[in-house]
Motif scaffolding. Structure first.
Motif, PDB file in Angstrom:
ATOM      1  N   LYS A  87      35.483  88.295 112.109  1.00 52.88           N
ATOM      2  CA  LYS A  87      35.000  86.948 111.798  1.00 52.88           C
ATOM      3  C   LYS A  87      35.947  86.296 110.804  1.00 52.88           C
ATOM      4  CE  LYS A  87      31.058  84.330 109.965  1.00 52.88           C
ATOM      5  NZ  LYS A  87      29.688  84.410 109.381  1.00 52.88           N
ATOM      6  N   LEU A  88      36.397  85.096 111.138  1.00 54.37           N
ATOM      7  CA  LEU A  88      37.220  84.335 110.214  1.00 54.37           C
ATOM      8  C   LEU A  88      36.309  83.564 109.268  1.00 54.37           C
ATOM      9  CD1 LEU A  88      40.347  83.585 109.849  1.00 54.37           C
ATOM     10  CD2 LEU A  88      39.606  81.342 110.664  1.00 54.37           C
ATOM     11  N   LEU A  89      36.588  83.668 107.980  1.00 52.37           N
ATOM     12  CA  LEU A  89      35.832  82.916 106.985  1.00 52.37           C
ATOM     13  C   LEU A  89      36.713  81.819 106.409  1.00 52.37           C
ATOM     14  CD1 LEU A  89      33.956  85.723 105.008  1.00 52.37           C
ATOM     15  CD2 LEU A  89      33.122  84.328 106.902  1.00 52.37           C
ATOM     16  N   THR A  90      36.207  80.602 106.452  1.00 48.96           N
ATOM     17  CA  THR A  90      36.834  79.461 105.794  1.00 48.96           C
ATOM     18  C   THR A  90      35.708  78.615 105.211  1.00 48.96           C
ATOM     19  OG1 THR A  90      36.749  77.838 107.609  1.00 48.96           O
ATOM     20  CG2 THR A  90      38.567  79.432 107.650  1.00 48.96           C
ATOM     21  N   ARG A  91      36.085  77.591 104.476  1.00 48.49           N
ATOM     22  CA  ARG A  91      35.050  76.688 103.946  1.00 48.49           C
ATOM     23  C   ARG A  91      34.420  75.842 105.052  1.00 48.49           C
ATOM     24  NH1 ARG A  91      37.432  72.986 100.096  1.00 48.49           N
ATOM     25  NH2 ARG A  91      35.267  72.439  99.616  1.00 48.49           N
ATOM     26  N   LYS A  92      35.047  75.802 106.230  1.00 45.75           N
ATOM     27  CA  LYS A  92      34.479  75.043 107.337  1.00 45.75           C
ATOM     28  C   LYS A  92      33.267  75.723 107.944  1.00 45.75           C
ATOM     29  CE  LYS A  92      38.776  72.834 108.948  1.00 45.75           C
ATOM     30  NZ  LYS A  92      39.722  72.728 110.099  1.00 45.75           N
ATOM     31  N   ASN A  93      33.244  77.052 107.917  1.00 50.18           N
ATOM     32  CA  ASN A  93      32.178  77.758 108.646  1.00 50.18           C
ATOM     33  C   ASN A  93      31.358  78.697 107.774  1.00 50.18           C
ATOM     34  OD1 ASN A  93      34.289  79.657 108.349  1.00 50.18           O
ATOM     35  ND2 ASN A  93      33.671  80.752 110.205  1.00 50.18           N
ATOM     36  N   GLU A  94      31.597  78.703 106.466  1.00 50.06           N
ATOM     37  CA  GLU A  94      30.824  79.570 105.570  1.00 50.06           C
ATOM     38  C   GLU A  94      30.519  78.779 104.305  1.00 50.06           C
ATOM     39  OE1 GLU A  94      28.840  83.102 104.525  1.00 50.06           O
ATOM     40  OE2 GLU A  94      29.799  82.557 106.423  1.00 50.06           O
ATOM     41  N   GLU A  95      29.255  78.415 104.113  1.00 48.85           N
ATOM     42  CA  GLU A  95      28.861  77.469 103.067  1.00 48.85           C
ATOM     43  C   GLU A  95      29.307  77.907 101.673  1.00 48.85           C
ATOM     44  OE1 GLU A  95      24.855  75.189 101.381  1.00 48.85           O
ATOM     45  OE2 GLU A  95      24.699  76.664 103.001  1.00 48.85           O
ATOM     46  N   ASN A  96      29.143  79.172 101.340  1.00 50.76           N
ATOM     47  CA  ASN A  96      29.446  79.633  99.989  1.00 50.76           C
ATOM     48  C   ASN A  96      30.843  80.225  99.841  1.00 50.76           C
ATOM     49  OD1 ASN A  96      26.926  78.958  98.852  1.00 50.76           O
ATOM     50  ND2 ASN A  96      26.023  80.797  99.715  1.00 50.76           N
ATOM     51  N   TYR A  97      31.661  80.101 100.875  1.00 42.66           N
ATOM     52  CA  TYR A  97      33.002  80.670 100.814  1.00 42.66           C
ATOM     53  C   TYR A  97      33.811  79.968  99.728  1.00 42.66           C
ATOM     54  CZ  TYR A  97      37.510  82.459 102.423  1.00 42.66           C
ATOM     55  OH  TYR A  97      38.729  83.086 102.494  1.00 42.66           O
ATOM     56  N   PRO A  98      34.408  80.707  98.779  1.00 41.21           N
ATOM     57  CA  PRO A  98      34.944  80.074  97.568  1.00 41.21           C
ATOM     58  C   PRO A  98      36.464  79.916  97.508  1.00 41.21           C
ATOM     59  CG  PRO A  98      34.557  82.394  97.132  1.00 41.21           C
ATOM     60  CD  PRO A  98      34.241  82.163  98.602  1.00 41.21           C
ATOM     61  N   TYR A  99      37.150  79.913  98.665  1.00 44.39           N
ATOM     62  CA  TYR A  99      38.613  79.877  98.635  1.00 44.39           C
ATOM     63  C   TYR A  99      39.156  78.803  99.577  1.00 44.39           C
ATOM     64  CZ  TYR A  99      37.530  84.585  96.927  1.00 44.39           C
ATOM     65  OH  TYR A  99      36.984  85.638  96.257  1.00 44.39           O
ATOM     66  N   ASN A 100      40.349  78.308  99.280  1.00 43.21           N
ATOM     67  CA  ASN A 100      41.041  77.370 100.164  1.00 43.21           C
ATOM     68  C   ASN A 100      42.056  78.075 101.049  1.00 43.21           C
ATOM     69  OD1 ASN A 100      39.650  75.103  99.416  1.00 43.21           O
ATOM     70  ND2 ASN A 100      41.180  74.392  97.953  1.00 43.21           N
ATOM     71  N   ILE A 101      41.864  79.341 101.282  1.00 40.53           N
ATOM     72  CA  ILE A 101      42.616  80.103 102.264  1.00 40.53           C
ATOM     73  C   ILE A 101      41.592  80.704 103.223  1.00 40.53           C
ATOM     74  CG2 ILE A 101      44.468  80.619 100.650  1.00 40.53           C
ATOM     75  CD1 ILE A 101      43.297  83.474 100.402  1.00 40.53           C
ATOM     76  N   ALA A 102      42.066  81.199 104.353  1.00 40.22           N
ATOM     77  CA  ALA A 102      41.176  81.847 105.322  1.00 40.22           C
ATOM     78  C   ALA A 102      41.259  83.361 105.160  1.00 40.22           C
ATOM     79  CB  ALA A 102      41.567  81.444 106.746  1.00 40.22           C
TER      80      ALA A 102
END
Length: 278
Positions: A87-102
């Motif tokens: 699963k790729l995590l970015t701020r586009k698809n994970e509300e609490n994701y805290p980084y500007n990288i994937a």
């Protein structure tokens, strides 16, 4: 996120094994959709110096030019179900994701962090976007470097989950940190992450001589765009991975004599998390 006390933490060797599978999955996706990646930072030192992981390193880093990065992220987000357990995590698809990288994760595992706002993470590789950074190095650094560094410091305070005293000896440093961190918490991490993200729009990559990691990390290191105009393959454990054709110049501008081993006391992982099987 708190770990079950009965769970056994993965060793660094086990993390390396899982990470290699993620790298292979990432590489296959890039090949399928026609985008390039380049192994970077400590992982690139590992490829050149060790033909694999730096033995004490516990992560894996790649960079992509912005257009390839966005194409890769969009593909992974839109094909999330078929990619499981990846699963790729970015701020586009994970509300609490805290980084500007994937981060491309294997979600069969769970990473537990020491001081970051909570989100669900697995074993992962970091994917950094590279953006245009103009053609006049001194002007770019003067315009961006300090502003980016100061903003990044506040951004980290906005995404931590508890206060820690300043490492400076002067008492007023801790007071200043407390006040600014309190402001950061009131504004919220999204505000500061968005401001960091805006650095990607400062320069047109097509017209730029330089590229840089503009939207994350402190400071600013400029890379010649020509270093990334092509790639070569290098051995990395049991894989062949892509590295920028200008890998030597890239590593020297970051680390100087990158072939020299650090002192023994520095040969330890530098990331504050532990990993468990779910």
């Amino acid at each position: 996120m708190i770990a079950d006390n009965n769970q056994v933490e993965l060793s660094i060797e086990q993390i390396h094994k899982v990470t290699l599978d993620i790298v292979k999955r990432m590489s296959n996706i890039c090949e399928k959709i026609g985008v390039n990646y380049y192994v970077a930072y400590g992982s690139l030192i590992g490829a050149v110096r060790h033909k694999g992981f730096i033995p004490w390193d516990d992560d894996f880093d790649v960079v992509m030019l912005r257009n390839d990065y966005e194409k890769f992220c969009d593909y992974c987000i839109h094909h999330q179900d078929e990619m499981k357990p990846y699963k790729l995590l970015t701020r586009k698809n994970e509300e609490n994701y805290p980084y500007n990288i994937a981060r491309l994760n294997n979600m069969d595992y769970r990473a537990v962090y020491e001081n970051v706002q909570g989100y669900d993470s697995g074993v992962f590789i970091d994917i950094y976007p590279l953006d245009g950074a103009g053609s006049k190095a001194e002007q770019v650094i003067q315009r961006v470097k300090k502003k980016k560094s100061d903003l990044f410091r506040i951004t980290l305070w906005s995404i931590d989950d508890h206060y820690t005293k300043s490492t400076y000896h002067k008492w007023y440093r801790s007071v200043a940190k407390y006040v600014v961190r309190s402001y950061a918490k009131i504004r919220g991490s999204k505000y500061f992450l968005d401001k960091m993200e805006n650095f990607k729009n400062l320069y047109d990559i097509k017209k730029s001589r330089y590229i840089a990691e503009m939207t994350w990390d402190s400071g600013l290191t400029l890379y010649e765009k020509k270093w990334f105009e092509d790639y070569i393959y290098m051995d990395f454990e049991n894989l062949k991975v892509k590295v920028p054709v200008g890998y030597d110049e890239f590593l020297k501008c970051h680390y100087g004599d990158y072939m020299k081993l650090p002192p023994v006391e520095e040969r330890v992982p530098h990331h504050e998390y532990k990993v468990y099987r779910r």
